[in-house]
Motif scaffolding. Structure first.
Motif, PDB file in Angstrom:
ATOM      1  N   ALA A  15       6.398   0.397 -12.311  1.00  0.00           N
ATOM      2  CA  ALA A  15       6.206   1.148 -11.206  1.00  0.00           C
ATOM      3  C   ALA A  15       5.782   2.578 -11.298  1.00  0.00           C
ATOM      4  O   ALA A  15       5.187   3.281 -10.643  1.00  0.00           O
ATOM      5  N   TYR A  16       6.557   3.222 -12.391  1.00  0.00           N
ATOM      6  CA  TYR A  16       6.471   4.475 -12.753  1.00  0.00           C
ATOM      7  C   TYR A  16       4.847   4.753 -13.232  1.00  0.00           C
ATOM      8  O   TYR A  16       4.417   5.748 -12.878  1.00  0.00           O
ATOM      9  N   VAL A  17       4.402   3.526 -14.032  1.00  0.00           N
ATOM     10  CA  VAL A  17       3.131   4.185 -14.257  1.00  0.00           C
ATOM     11  C   VAL A  17       1.955   3.905 -12.974  1.00  0.00           C
ATOM     12  O   VAL A  17       1.171   4.634 -13.092  1.00  0.00           O
ATOM     13  N   TYR A  18       2.360   2.958 -12.342  1.00  0.00           N
ATOM     14  CA  TYR A  18       1.549   3.048 -10.982  1.00  0.00           C
ATOM     15  C   TYR A  18       1.544   4.114 -10.339  1.00  0.00           C
ATOM     16  O   TYR A  18       0.648   4.681  -9.651  1.00  0.00           O
ATOM     17  N   LEU A  19       2.828   5.077 -10.226  1.00  0.00           N
ATOM     18  CA  LEU A  19       2.821   6.134  -9.537  1.00  0.00           C
ATOM     19  C   LEU A  19       2.242   7.320 -10.160  1.00  0.00           C
ATOM     20  O   LEU A  19       1.507   8.068  -9.354  1.00  0.00           O
ATOM     21  N   ASP A  20       2.183   7.241 -11.383  1.00  0.00           N
ATOM     22  CA  ASP A  20       1.256   8.301 -12.108  1.00  0.00           C
ATOM     23  C   ASP A  20      -0.159   8.134 -11.941  1.00  0.00           C
ATOM     24  O   ASP A  20      -0.935   8.962 -11.807  1.00  0.00           O
ATOM     25  N   ARG A  21      -0.521   6.838 -11.970  1.00  0.00           N
ATOM     26  CA  ARG A  21      -2.041   6.474 -11.712  1.00  0.00           C
ATOM     27  C   ARG A  21      -2.259   6.910 -10.378  1.00  0.00           C
ATOM     28  O   ARG A  21      -3.507   7.339 -10.080  1.00  0.00           O
ATOM     29  N   PHE A  22      -1.580   6.478  -9.387  1.00  0.00           N
ATOM     30  CA  PHE A  22      -1.918   7.039  -7.831  1.00  0.00           C
ATOM     31  C   PHE A  22      -1.971   8.413  -7.749  1.00  0.00           C
ATOM     32  O   PHE A  22      -2.960   8.886  -7.143  1.00  0.00           O
ATOM     33  N   SER A  23      -0.966   9.188  -8.427  1.00  0.00           N
ATOM     34  CA  SER A  23      -0.963  10.698  -8.484  1.00  0.00           C
ATOM     35  C   SER A  23      -2.439  11.283  -8.864  1.00  0.00           C
ATOM     36  O   SER A  23      -3.100  12.178  -8.416  1.00  0.00           O
ATOM     37  N   GLN A  24      -2.942  10.649 -10.238  1.00  0.00           N
ATOM     38  CA  GLN A  24      -3.954  10.934 -10.818  1.00  0.00           C
ATOM     39  C   GLN A  24      -5.199  10.715  -9.994  1.00  0.00           C
ATOM     40  O   GLN A  24      -5.979  11.554  -9.928  1.00  0.00           O
ATOM     41  N   ARG A  25      -5.148   9.516  -9.373  1.00  0.00           N
ATOM     42  CA  ARG A  25      -6.207   9.165  -8.585  1.00  0.00           C
ATOM     43  C   ARG A  25      -6.481   9.749  -7.084  1.00  0.00           C
ATOM     44  O   ARG A  25      -7.623   9.925  -6.416  1.00  0.00           O
ATOM     45  N   GLN A  26      -5.289  10.277  -6.755  1.00  0.00           N
ATOM     46  CA  GLN A  26      -5.079  10.659  -5.367  1.00  0.00           C
ATOM     47  C   GLN A  26      -4.418  12.188  -5.115  1.00  0.00           C
ATOM     48  O   GLN A  26      -3.534  12.503  -4.912  1.00  0.00           O
ATOM     49  N   PRO A  27      -5.200  13.052  -5.937  1.00  0.00           N
ATOM     50  CA  PRO A  27      -4.844  14.392  -6.092  1.00  0.00           C
ATOM     51  C   PRO A  27      -4.376  15.162  -4.762  1.00  0.00           C
ATOM     52  O   PRO A  27      -3.736  16.359  -4.810  1.00  0.00           O
ATOM     53  N   ASP A  28      -5.194  14.516  -3.651  1.00  0.00           N
ATOM     54  CA  ASP A  28      -5.002  15.146  -2.420  1.00  0.00           C
ATOM     55  C   ASP A  28      -3.635  14.611  -1.677  1.00  0.00           C
ATOM     56  O   ASP A  28      -3.109  15.036  -0.630  1.00  0.00           O
ATOM     57  N   LEU A  29      -3.046  13.730  -2.459  1.00  0.00           N
ATOM     58  CA  LEU A  29      -1.848  13.151  -1.613  1.00  0.00           C
ATOM     59  C   LEU A  29      -0.636  13.223  -3.019  1.00  0.00           C
ATOM     60  O   LEU A  29      -0.163  12.219  -3.504  1.00  0.00           O
ATOM     61  N   PRO A  30      -0.133  14.520  -2.975  1.00  0.00           N
ATOM     62  CA  PRO A  30       0.925  14.687  -4.224  1.00  0.00           C
ATOM     63  C   PRO A  30       2.193  13.898  -3.814  1.00  0.00           C
ATOM     64  O   PRO A  30       2.452  13.981  -2.605  1.00  0.00           O
ATOM     65  N   ILE A  31       3.006  13.624  -4.825  1.00  0.00           N
ATOM     66  CA  ILE A  31       4.279  13.010  -4.459  1.00  0.00           C
ATOM     67  C   ILE A  31       5.419  14.359  -4.118  1.00  0.00           C
ATOM     68  O   ILE A  31       5.406  15.321  -4.917  1.00  0.00           O
ATOM     69  N   ASN A  32       5.693  14.226  -2.755  1.00  0.00           N
ATOM     70  CA  ASN A  32       6.783  15.154  -2.352  1.00  0.00           C
ATOM     71  C   ASN A  32       7.854  14.622  -1.694  1.00  0.00           C
ATOM     72  O   ASN A  32       8.002  13.304  -1.480  1.00  0.00           O
ATOM     73  N   SER A  33       8.866  15.537  -1.269  1.00  0.00           N
ATOM     74  CA  SER A  33       9.971  14.743  -0.457  1.00  0.00           C
ATOM     75  C   SER A  33       9.574  13.895   0.780  1.00  0.00           C
ATOM     76  O   SER A  33      10.842  13.275   1.241  1.00  0.00           O
ATOM     77  N   TYR A  34       8.671  14.090   1.358  1.00  0.00           N
ATOM     78  CA  TYR A  34       8.295  13.203   2.595  1.00  0.00           C
ATOM     79  C   TYR A  34       7.663  11.992   2.275  1.00  0.00           C
ATOM     80  O   TYR A  34       7.515  11.073   3.377  1.00  0.00           O
ATOM     81  N   ASN A  35       6.833  11.642   1.129  1.00  0.00           N
ATOM     82  CA  ASN A  35       6.455  10.564   0.752  1.00  0.00           C
ATOM     83  C   ASN A  35       7.028   9.645  -0.314  1.00  0.00           C
ATOM     84  O   ASN A  35       6.629   8.627  -0.587  1.00  0.00           O
ATOM     85  N   VAL A  36       7.762  10.434  -1.062  1.00  0.00           N
ATOM     86  CA  VAL A  36       8.422   9.824  -2.410  1.00  0.00           C
ATOM     87  C   VAL A  36       9.315   8.411  -2.082  1.00  0.00           C
ATOM     88  O   VAL A  36       9.036   7.602  -2.939  1.00  0.00           O
ATOM     89  N   HIS A  37       9.874   8.163  -0.947  1.00  0.00           N
ATOM     90  CA  HIS A  37      10.758   7.081  -0.994  1.00  0.00           C
ATOM     91  C   HIS A  37       9.750   6.081  -0.489  1.00  0.00           C
ATOM     92  O   HIS A  37       9.806   4.759  -1.292  1.00  0.00           O
ATOM     93  N   ARG A  38       8.644   6.166   0.138  1.00  0.00           N
ATOM     94  CA  ARG A  38       7.924   5.230   0.473  1.00  0.00           C
ATOM     95  C   ARG A  38       6.900   4.796  -0.752  1.00  0.00           C
ATOM     96  O   ARG A  38       6.720   3.496  -0.792  1.00  0.00           O
TER      97      ARG A  38
END
Length: 203
Positions: free
Chosen positions: A73-96
Motif C-alpha cells: 500500500a505504501y508503494v502504491y501511495l508513492d506511485r500515486f504521488s509520482q504520477r499525480q503531482p497535482d494531487l499531493p498527499i495532505n491532511s484532507y485526503n490522506v485518510h481516503r
C-alpha cells in the motif's frame, strides 16, 4: 514468521509508516498555502478527527490483511504521488488514500479479502464513495499494481534503514530488522500470477 505474529513489532511498523505519511501530509499542507492544488474525490471538506496512526491501526485491525499489504500500500501511495503531482498527499485526503491503497493491495495480493462495503465501513465512508475512490486510485496508478520482489525489497530496505536510525533494536527477537526480513519472506508473490490477480480487482 514469529515476528509477524508479534503485535509489538507490527505496532512499530504501523507507527513508523504513519509517521512517514504524516510528515508528507504536513509538508504538503504548508505548500498548499502557496501553490494551488487540484481537488479530487479523495479530499474531505474538513480534516478527519482521527489521527493517521489511529486510522492505520484501525484498518490493519479490522481489514485482516497480510502484513505485507501495508508495504505494498505504501508503494502504491508513492506511485500515486509520482504520477499525480497535482494531487499531493495532505491532511484532507490522506485518510481516503490510505483506506483505498490498503484495500487495493489486499485485493491484489491476498487470497481472501473483504468487499468494498466492508472497507467502507472500516474507513468511515459510504460504499458508493469507496467504489469511486477505488476507480480513481486505479486510474491514478494507470493500473500499475504489480510489485516485484525487487521493488518490495527496496521499500523494505528503506523502511529498515529509517527505522534503525530512529530506534535501533535492543534485541534480535523483537526488532524492526527482524520484522522487515520476515516481510520480505512473507511476500509469496509469483510475478507470473499477475494476470489472475488483476482479474480479482472487480468492484
Amino acid at each position: 514468521m514469529a515476528e509477524l505474529e508479534n503485535p509489538r513489532v507490527m505496532t512499530k511498523v504501523i507507527t513508523f509508516l504513519s509517521s512517514l505519511v504524516q510528515r508528507v501530509a504536513e509538508s504538503n499542507d504548508i505548500n498548499c498555502e502557496f501553490q494551488p492544488q487540484k481537488i479530487s474525490v479523495f479530499h474531505g471538506q474538513t480534516r478527519p478527527p482521527i489521527a493517521i496512526q489511529g486510522y492505520l491501526e484501525r484498518i490493519f485491525k479490522y481489514a485482516d490483511c497480510s502484513p505485507s499489504c501495508l508495504i505494498v500500500a505504501y508503494v502504491y501511495l508513492d506511485r500515486f504521488s509520482q504520477r499525480q503531482p497535482d494531487l499531493p498527499i495532505n491532511s484532507y485526503n490522506v485518510h481516503r488514500l490510505l483506506i483505498t491503497s490498503v484495500m487495493v493491495a489486499a485485493k491484489f495480493m491476498d487470497d481472501m479479502y473483504y468487499n468494498n462495503a466492508y472497507y467502507a465501513k472500516v474507513g468511515g465512508i459510504s460504499t458508493i464513495e469507496m467504489n469511486f475512490l477505488e476507480v480513481d486510485f486505479l486510474f491514478g496508478l494507470n493500473f500499475n499494481l504489480n510489485v516485484t520482489l525487487s521493488t518490495f525489497t527496496t521499500y523494505c530496505s528503506y523502511l529498515q534503514r529509517e527505522m534503525l536510525l530512529v530506534q535501533p533494536p535492543l534485541d534480535s527477537a523483537d526488532s524492526s530488522l527482524s520484522l522487515i526480513k520476515s516481510l520480505k519472506l512473507h511476500l509469496c508473490f509469483d510475478e507470473g500470477e499477475t494476470s489472475h490477480q488483476q482479474q480479482q480487482l472487480a468492484v
